[in-house]
Design a protein around this motif. Structure first.
Motif, PDB file in Angstrom:
ATOM      1  N   LEU A   1      -7.899 -23.170 -22.702  1.00  0.00           N
ATOM      2  CA  LEU A   1      -8.093 -24.304 -23.483  1.00  0.00           C
ATOM      3  C   LEU A   1      -8.846 -25.474 -22.933  1.00  0.00           C
ATOM      4  CD1 LEU A   1      -4.393 -25.190 -24.941  1.00  0.00           C
ATOM      5  CD2 LEU A   1      -6.423 -24.610 -26.248  1.00  0.00           C
ATOM      6  N   SER A   2      -8.581 -25.789 -21.673  1.00  0.00           N
ATOM      7  CA  SER A   2      -9.436 -26.767 -21.034  1.00  0.00           C
ATOM      8  C   SER A   2     -10.807 -26.471 -20.909  1.00  0.00           C
ATOM      9  CB  SER A   2      -8.725 -27.099 -19.549  1.00  0.00           C
ATOM     10  OG  SER A   2      -9.440 -27.889 -18.866  1.00  0.00           O
ATOM     11  N   GLU A   3     -11.085 -25.306 -20.611  1.00  0.00           N
ATOM     12  CA  GLU A   3     -12.599 -25.084 -20.299  1.00  0.00           C
ATOM     13  C   GLU A   3     -13.201 -24.867 -21.749  1.00  0.00           C
ATOM     14  OE1 GLU A   3     -10.343 -23.730 -18.457  1.00  0.00           O
ATOM     15  OE2 GLU A   3     -11.082 -23.688 -16.360  1.00  0.00           O
ATOM     16  N   VAL A   4     -12.757 -24.659 -22.687  1.00  0.00           N
ATOM     17  CA  VAL A   4     -13.367 -24.480 -24.071  1.00  0.00           C
ATOM     18  C   VAL A   4     -13.537 -26.122 -24.400  1.00  0.00           C
ATOM     19  CG1 VAL A   4     -12.954 -23.863 -26.506  1.00  0.00           C
ATOM     20  CG2 VAL A   4     -12.462 -21.848 -24.642  1.00  0.00           C
ATOM     21  N   GLN A   5     -12.536 -26.704 -24.144  1.00  0.00           N
ATOM     22  CA  GLN A   5     -12.414 -28.098 -24.724  1.00  0.00           C
ATOM     23  C   GLN A   5     -13.710 -28.827 -23.970  1.00  0.00           C
ATOM     24  OE1 GLN A   5     -11.497 -30.255 -26.777  1.00  0.00           O
ATOM     25  NE2 GLN A   5     -12.197 -32.082 -25.783  1.00  0.00           N
ATOM     26  N   GLU A   6     -13.932 -28.436 -22.713  1.00  0.00           N
ATOM     27  CA  GLU A   6     -15.123 -28.991 -22.041  1.00  0.00           C
ATOM     28  C   GLU A   6     -16.390 -28.635 -22.610  1.00  0.00           C
ATOM     29  OE1 GLU A   6     -15.746 -28.430 -17.508  1.00  0.00           O
ATOM     30  OE2 GLU A   6     -13.910 -28.958 -17.654  1.00  0.00           O
ATOM     31  N   VAL A   7     -16.740 -27.330 -22.950  1.00  0.00           N
ATOM     32  CA  VAL A   7     -17.762 -26.610 -23.295  1.00  0.00           C
ATOM     33  C   VAL A   7     -18.223 -27.489 -24.686  1.00  0.00           C
ATOM     34  CG1 VAL A   7     -18.683 -24.924 -24.666  1.00  0.00           C
ATOM     35  CG2 VAL A   7     -17.617 -24.422 -22.539  1.00  0.00           C
ATOM     36  N   VAL A   8     -17.221 -27.738 -25.561  1.00  0.00           N
ATOM     37  CA  VAL A   8     -17.421 -28.309 -26.861  1.00  0.00           C
ATOM     38  C   VAL A   8     -17.116 -29.845 -26.940  1.00  0.00           C
ATOM     39  CG1 VAL A   8     -16.783 -26.342 -28.186  1.00  0.00           C
ATOM     40  CG2 VAL A   8     -15.142 -27.937 -27.987  1.00  0.00           C
TER      41      VAL A   8
END
Ligand code: PGA
Length: 255
Positions: free
Chosen positions: A47-54
């Motif tokens: 979740l954290s990394e995907v959130q950072e991407v978008v």
């Protein structure tokens, strides 16, 4: 008018590295699709990394589940505050796989919704019948039971962000899709039920997604139905090409 919402449920697929890669590719392709809501639901650890991407784009992130306690000795569980803190806006609740394999009941679904709303997460509440229930003509009975169980005790004001996902279990991951007519019939039933339980105005404002083998080939016919306001996509959300097509087909209906 209800705004379309296309969500990708990545289930227990993709490592963190693979999730970042998928999110980056989707961001590149979908950055201009601003006329509808787009949500990615990776596993908890990504979740954290995907959130950072978008972050800062038109794409939002959601979790696939949430526990109903604030904190405590509940090994393996994740709270709404934690999900919120990682940047999630949405959370899927009561998915049929949770009901089938993890003993999720209407009661636990209801508790999870309460907790999610308290922390201002938008709940995507899943309902739907299995094959045996459909074949014995219990579809409406089951859907009514799921909706009443999930939403019992809430005032309409508390549910202003609510999203419902109608997902016939027999269509999930099987390649079998409900026909647009079959899906529309249940969506209409859900909306009429919401009008009875709350009122017309509320019922006409709630977004109801369809889920169950949504793919580019059937997206147009499903998304053009009167009471279908988007899709909860499983398998086809794991591939850039098919998820992007589903979003773009839906966008073309709006324009
Ligand atoms: P599917 O899954 O698109 O692979 O059928 C949908 C879902 O479970 O949300």
């Amino acid at each position: 008018m209800r705004r379309y919402i296309i969500a990708g449920n990545w289930k227990m697929y993709k490592t963190i590295t693979e999730s970042i890669e998928l999110a980056n590719s989707l961001k590149r392709e979908l950055i201009d699709c601003a006329s509808l809501d787009i949500v990615l639901c990776p596993n908890y650890v990504a979740l954290s990394e995907v959130q950072e991407v978008v972050y800062g784009t038109n794409i939002e992130v959601g979790a696939q589940n949430v526990f109903w306690q604030e904190e405590g000795a509940f090994t393996g569980e994740v709270s709404a505050a934690m999900i919120k803190d990682v940047g999630c806006k949405y959370v899927i609740i009561g998915h049929s796989e949770r009901r089938q394999y993890f003993n999720e009941t209407n009661e636990t679904v209801n508790k999870r919704i309460t907790h999610a709303l308290k922390h201002e997460l938008i709940p995507i509440v899943c309902v739907g019948e299995n094959l045996k229930q459909r074949e014995s003509e219990k579809t409406f009975e089951v859907v009514e039971d799921h909706i009443k169980g999930a939403l019992g005790g809430f005032a309409k004001e508390e549910l202003s962000s609510l999203i419902i996902a109608y997902e016939p279990v027999w269509a999930i991951g099987t390649g079998k899709t409900a026909t647009p007519d079959q899906a529309q019939q249940v969506h209409k039933f859900i909306r009429d039920l919401l009008a009875k339980l709350f009122d017309e105005e509320f019922a006409s404002s709630v977004r109801i997604q369809y889920g169950g083998s949504v793919k580019p080939e059937n997206a147009n016919d499903l998304m053009t139905q009167n009471d279908i306001d988007g899709a909860l996509v499983g398998g086809a959300s794991l591939k850039v090409d098919s998820f992007v097509k589903i979003v773009k087909i839906t966008e073309s209906i709006i324009k």
